[in-house]
Design an enzyme around this catalytic site. Structure first.
Site, PDB file in Angstrom:
ATOM      1  N   ASP A  82       7.770  13.771   5.188  1.00  0.00           N
ATOM      2  CA  ASP A  82       8.262  14.064   3.848  1.00  0.00           C
ATOM      3  C   ASP A  82       7.112  14.559   2.970  1.00  0.00           C
ATOM      4  O   ASP A  82       6.084  13.894   2.864  1.00  0.00           O
ATOM      5  CB  ASP A  82       8.877  12.788   3.259  1.00  0.00           C
ATOM      6  CG  ASP A  82       9.675  13.035   1.997  1.00  0.00           C
ATOM      7  OD1 ASP A  82      10.128  14.177   1.790  1.00  0.00           O
ATOM      8  OD2 ASP A  82       9.859  12.078   1.218  1.00  0.00           O
ATOM      9  N   HIS A  83       7.273  15.723   2.367  1.00  0.00           N
ATOM     10  CA  HIS A  83       6.272  16.297   1.460  1.00  0.00           C
ATOM     11  C   HIS A  83       4.889  16.438   2.108  1.00  0.00           C
ATOM     12  O   HIS A  83       3.879  15.992   1.553  1.00  0.00           O
ATOM     13  CB  HIS A  83       6.155  15.456   0.183  1.00  0.00           C
ATOM     14  CG  HIS A  83       7.353  15.566  -0.714  1.00  0.00           C
ATOM     15  ND1 HIS A  83       7.632  16.682  -1.469  1.00  0.00           N
ATOM     16  CD2 HIS A  83       8.361  14.693  -0.951  1.00  0.00           C
ATOM     17  CE1 HIS A  83       8.758  16.491  -2.139  1.00  0.00           C
ATOM     18  NE2 HIS A  83       9.227  15.297  -1.842  1.00  0.00           N
ATOM     19  N   GLU A 134      10.227  23.958   0.457  1.00  0.00           N
ATOM     20  CA  GLU A 134      10.617  23.599  -0.906  1.00  0.00           C
ATOM     21  C   GLU A 134      10.251  24.690  -1.898  1.00  0.00           C
ATOM     22  O   GLU A 134       9.173  25.275  -1.831  1.00  0.00           O
ATOM     23  CB  GLU A 134       9.972  22.283  -1.341  1.00  0.00           C
ATOM     24  CG  GLU A 134      10.381  21.876  -2.758  1.00  0.00           C
ATOM     25  CD  GLU A 134       9.919  20.481  -3.164  1.00  0.00           C
ATOM     26  OE1 GLU A 134       9.733  20.253  -4.361  1.00  0.00           O
ATOM     27  OE2 GLU A 134       9.754  19.631  -2.275  1.00  0.00           O
ATOM     28  N   GLY A 181      12.319   8.843  -7.930  1.00  0.00           N
ATOM     29  CA  GLY A 181      12.370   7.596  -8.693  1.00  0.00           C
ATOM     30  C   GLY A 181      13.749   7.368  -9.286  1.00  0.00           C
ATOM     31  O   GLY A 181      14.705   8.079  -8.991  1.00  0.00           O
ATOM     32  N   GLY A 209      15.304  13.246  -4.559  1.00  0.00           N
ATOM     33  CA  GLY A 209      15.576  12.388  -5.704  1.00  0.00           C
ATOM     34  C   GLY A 209      17.012  11.923  -5.760  1.00  0.00           C
ATOM     35  O   GLY A 209      17.649  11.934  -6.817  1.00  0.00           O
ATOM     36  N   GLY A 210      17.564  11.510  -4.602  1.00  0.00           N
ATOM     37  CA  GLY A 210      18.968  11.108  -4.548  1.00  0.00           C
ATOM     38  C   GLY A 210      19.251   9.722  -5.095  1.00  0.00           C
ATOM     39  O   GLY A 210      20.415   9.363  -5.302  1.00  0.00           O
TER      40      GLY A 210
END
Length: 284
Positions: A82-83, A134, A181, A209-210
């Site tokens: 992730d990221h 992204e 967050g 950001g779910g």
């Protein structure tokens, strides 16, 4: 089952209009909770691992735990970076056994992001590993990632379409108004951006950001083309609140299993609820 790339989900996600959840691994308890939820819901699942989690758990431990969990689960499981912030960390994860990676070049210029993502895609696809790219900058704080609200920028639909056409990433994360967050208010999701991009590319859209996004917003985003949704903070909140509750009731408790066990159960319930909301239950 062995770990699979995220492309293992793509065709079914697009055909049946649901999303696969990415739930982040923070320790063994999180891994067990997510795995048990996937087993009980008969849902495909994505184990998300941030660079901060890798520093905490160690790359070798992380891969070993994830592979063991995937074998136990009996449902399709992807292990996803992730990221990923640079080419080197992406390559380390691929070599270690990750089945999917995200290269987050959103902090670069559009042209540099395009160029660097193409390099990642070329290397990853050569060994059967899926790639998420992204565009735009997602605000908020999660793990080692922090972006001030005023610095968050929405994705440009035309650039997003061009980005996919030139990189052929397998999944595309676009900034549409969500944040890492928990939210102080209700997020204003730009459905028009989701719809325009999703209808013009061959990859599912990723919603970062779910955590804390209203259910109706999730359902509408999936209808418009979101096929992957990231959740971490809600799981962390459930875990921490449970630990605090147990220790408040039993302040002399010293056995970590007595508070981490209930915390693990709380995480599992969060994940199961999200799988049902995302429509991935009974899709494995």
């Amino acid at each position: 089952m062995p770990l699979v790339p995220m492309t293992a989900f793509t065709e079914d996600v697009k055909l049946h209009k649901y999303a696969v959840g990415q739930f982040n691994l923070n320790n063994l308890e999180f891994t067990q909770a997510i795995t048990e939820a996937a087993m009980e819901e008969k849902s495909p699942v994505i184990f998300g691992v941030s660079e901060g989690a890798l520093k905490y758990m160690g790359l070798d431990y992380t891969v070993a735990i994830a592979k063991t969990a995937a074998e136990r689960a009996g449902v399709p499981v992807a292990l996803h970076l992730d990221h990923g912030s640079n080419f080197d960390i992406v390559m380390k994860c691929i070599r270690a056994g990750f089945s999917s990676v995200m290269f987050d070049g959103s902090h670069h210029s559009f042209e540099d992001n395009l160029r660097l993502t193409k390099q990642v895609v070329e290397a990853a696809h050569a060994v059967g590993v899926s790639v998420e790219g992204e565009l735009g900058t997602i605000g908020g704080v999660e793990d080692d990632l922090s972006v001030d609200e005023e610095d968050a920028t929405l994705a440009n639909p035309e650039e997003a379409i061009r980005f996919w056409e030139e990189t052929k990433v397998d999944y595309l994360a676009i900034a549409v108004g969500t944040a890492h967050g928990m939210y102080k208010g209700v997020p204003k999701i730009r459905y028009d951006i989701i719809e325009k991009v999703a209808s013009n590319i061959g990859a599912p859209i990723v919603l970062h950001g779910g955590s804390g996004v209203p259910d109706e917003a999730i359902v509408e985003s999936i209808r418009l083309g979101v096929g992957k949704i990231n959740v971490n903070t809600e799981s962390q909140v459930a875990c921490t609140e449970t630990v605090r509750k147990v220790l408040a009731a039993k302040p002399n408790e010293i056995d970590p299993r007595k508070y981490l066990g209930p915390a693990r159960d709380a995480i599992k319930e969060v994940v199961k609820g999200k799988m049902r909301l995302f429509g991935s239950s009974n899709r494995a």
